[in-house]
Design a protein around this motif. Sequence first.
Motif, PDB file in Angstrom:
ATOM      1  N   GLU A 188      -8.586  -2.000  -5.147  1.00 41.55           N
ATOM      2  CA  GLU A 188     -10.018  -2.023  -4.906  1.00 41.55           C
ATOM      3  C   GLU A 188     -10.685  -0.745  -5.394  1.00 41.55           C
ATOM      4  N   LYS A 189     -11.981  -0.827  -5.640  1.00 44.96           N
ATOM      5  CA  LYS A 189     -12.778   0.348  -5.973  1.00 44.96           C
ATOM      6  C   LYS A 189     -13.143   1.038  -4.676  1.00 44.96           C
ATOM      7  N   THR A 190     -12.353   2.010  -4.294  1.00 43.92           N
ATOM      8  CA  THR A 190     -12.513   2.643  -2.992  1.00 43.92           C
ATOM      9  C   THR A 190     -11.854   4.011  -3.025  1.00 43.92           C
ATOM     10  N   SER A 191     -11.766   4.652  -1.866  1.00 40.63           N
ATOM     11  CA  SER A 191     -11.129   5.957  -1.739  1.00 40.63           C
ATOM     12  C   SER A 191     -10.221   5.964  -0.525  1.00 40.63           C
ATOM     13  N   VAL A 192      -9.069   6.620  -0.636  1.00 42.82           N
ATOM     14  CA  VAL A 192      -8.195   6.830   0.522  1.00 42.82           C
ATOM     15  C   VAL A 192      -8.578   8.185   1.105  1.00 42.82           C
ATOM     16  N   ASP A 193      -9.376   8.160   2.164  1.00 42.04           N
ATOM     17  CA  ASP A 193     -10.008   9.377   2.649  1.00 42.04           C
ATOM     18  C   ASP A 193      -9.166  10.175   3.641  1.00 42.04           C
ATOM     19  N   ARG A 194      -8.116   9.564   4.181  1.00 46.35           N
ATOM     20  CA  ARG A 194      -7.303  10.298   5.143  1.00 46.35           C
ATOM     21  C   ARG A 194      -5.918   9.690   5.214  1.00 46.35           C
ATOM     22  N   ILE A 195      -4.915  10.540   5.394  1.00 48.35           N
ATOM     23  CA  ILE A 195      -3.549  10.077   5.595  1.00 48.35           C
ATOM     24  C   ILE A 195      -2.963  10.799   6.806  1.00 48.35           C
ATOM     25  N   SER A 196      -1.972  10.170   7.423  1.00 46.11           N
ATOM     26  CA  SER A 196      -1.213  10.789   8.503  1.00 46.11           C
ATOM     27  C   SER A 196       0.246  10.409   8.296  1.00 46.11           C
ATOM     28  N   MET A 197       1.172  11.271   8.741  1.00 43.06           N
ATOM     29  CA  MET A 197       2.580  11.067   8.415  1.00 43.06           C
ATOM     30  C   MET A 197       3.466  11.314   9.623  1.00 43.06           C
ATOM     31  N   ASP A 198       4.593  10.573   9.668  1.00 46.07           N
ATOM     32  CA  ASP A 198       5.678  10.922  10.558  1.00 46.07           C
ATOM     33  C   ASP A 198       6.907  11.168   9.692  1.00 46.07           C
ATOM     34  N   ASN A 199       8.097  11.096  10.238  1.00 38.84           N
ATOM     35  CA  ASN A 199       9.284  11.425   9.453  1.00 38.84           C
ATOM     36  C   ASN A 199       9.619  10.378   8.403  1.00 38.84           C
ATOM     37  N   LEU A 216      -5.659  -0.995   7.684  1.00 37.48           N
ATOM     38  CA  LEU A 216      -4.709   0.071   7.935  1.00 37.48           C
ATOM     39  C   LEU A 216      -3.370  -0.300   7.310  1.00 37.48           C
ATOM     40  N   TYR A 217      -2.739   0.640   6.644  1.00 36.91           N
ATOM     41  CA  TYR A 217      -1.477   0.407   5.952  1.00 36.91           C
ATOM     42  C   TYR A 217      -0.474   1.490   6.309  1.00 36.91           C
ATOM     43  N   ARG A 218       0.784   1.186   6.014  1.00 34.66           N
ATOM     44  CA  ARG A 218       1.801   2.221   6.016  1.00 34.66           C
ATOM     45  C   ARG A 218       2.728   1.983   4.833  1.00 34.66           C
ATOM     46  N   MET A 219       3.280   3.065   4.301  1.00 29.60           N
ATOM     47  CA  MET A 219       4.270   2.961   3.234  1.00 29.60           C
ATOM     48  C   MET A 219       5.365   3.979   3.492  1.00 29.60           C
ATOM     49  N   LYS A 220       6.578   3.623   3.134  1.00 32.55           N
ATOM     50  CA  LYS A 220       7.713   4.509   3.358  1.00 32.55           C
ATOM     51  C   LYS A 220       7.619   5.716   2.436  1.00 32.55           C
ATOM     52  N   ILE A 221       7.920   6.878   2.965  1.00 36.40           N
ATOM     53  CA  ILE A 221       7.914   8.092   2.152  1.00 36.40           C
ATOM     54  C   ILE A 221       9.062   8.005   1.156  1.00 36.40           C
ATOM     55  N   PRO A 222       8.783   8.033  -0.130  1.00 38.80           N
ATOM     56  CA  PRO A 222       9.867   7.915  -1.109  1.00 38.80           C
ATOM     57  C   PRO A 222      10.669   9.206  -1.204  1.00 38.80           C
ATOM     58  N   ALA A 223      11.964   9.062  -1.431  1.00 38.77           N
ATOM     59  CA  ALA A 223      12.814  10.243  -1.598  1.00 38.77           C
ATOM     60  C   ALA A 223      12.549  10.896  -2.948  1.00 38.77           C
ATOM     61  N   VAL A 224      12.598  10.109  -4.001  1.00 43.39           N
ATOM     62  CA  VAL A 224      12.358  10.615  -5.350  1.00 43.39           C
ATOM     63  C   VAL A 224      11.495   9.601  -6.079  1.00 43.39           C
TER      64      VAL A 224
END
Length: 201
Positions: free
Chosen positions: A144-155, A173-181
């Motif tokens: 979409e034509k939009t902006s991701v204005d804020r993120i928050s993270m856990d482990n 609201l979404y979540r995505m796994k933190i990639p290793a590499v």
Amino acid sequence: KKSLSKEGHLVVDDQYVFFVGDDNYASVMRMPKAGGEAVPLSRFSSDLFKRSQAHFGTNIAQDAESIYSYDEVNIKRTPKIGGVPSIIVRLADLNPRPSVAWIEPHGAYIYFSGYRRDGDEYRGFIARVGMKGGRVEWLFATKEKTSVDRISMDNDFIYFGFQERTGSGDGSLYRMKIPAVVPNTPPIPPARSKQPAKKLL
């Protein structure tokens, strides 16, 4: 007298309050928690590369030793004891140059989000770069034509939201796994996530 910027963000550790001032070119300021004199983290300079500065209305972040901030051309790290900031990434060198809305230090990386041009439109994004700089890894791009204005993270995950259509009230609201590499990616990511993002809301 030093004042907090009208929309300034602040962070607190065990000794100090750090905030974006409304003078001295929006410098990042430090003040004892019990009150007292507020001083800029870096001495006044007209050189953007030599002062710890933040956009009005944007966030600053911290870890045990440093304060992280950004302006139109750089993401910076400045020691909490004060000094000349280190440049983590020169936003002005990226093509197209991103407009950053949020930064978040986590582990060995500084994560940042916002939007950037994709032809005649713009897409929200999430990216990261090593604490000592280096290659920017583009982790996510909206369709979409939009902006991701804020993120928050856990482990394990990055959590974020954005409006499905700019100007609408339809936010998700979404979540995505933190990639290793993350493998090397082209300058403009495709208009979809590089990693699967699960819709939560």
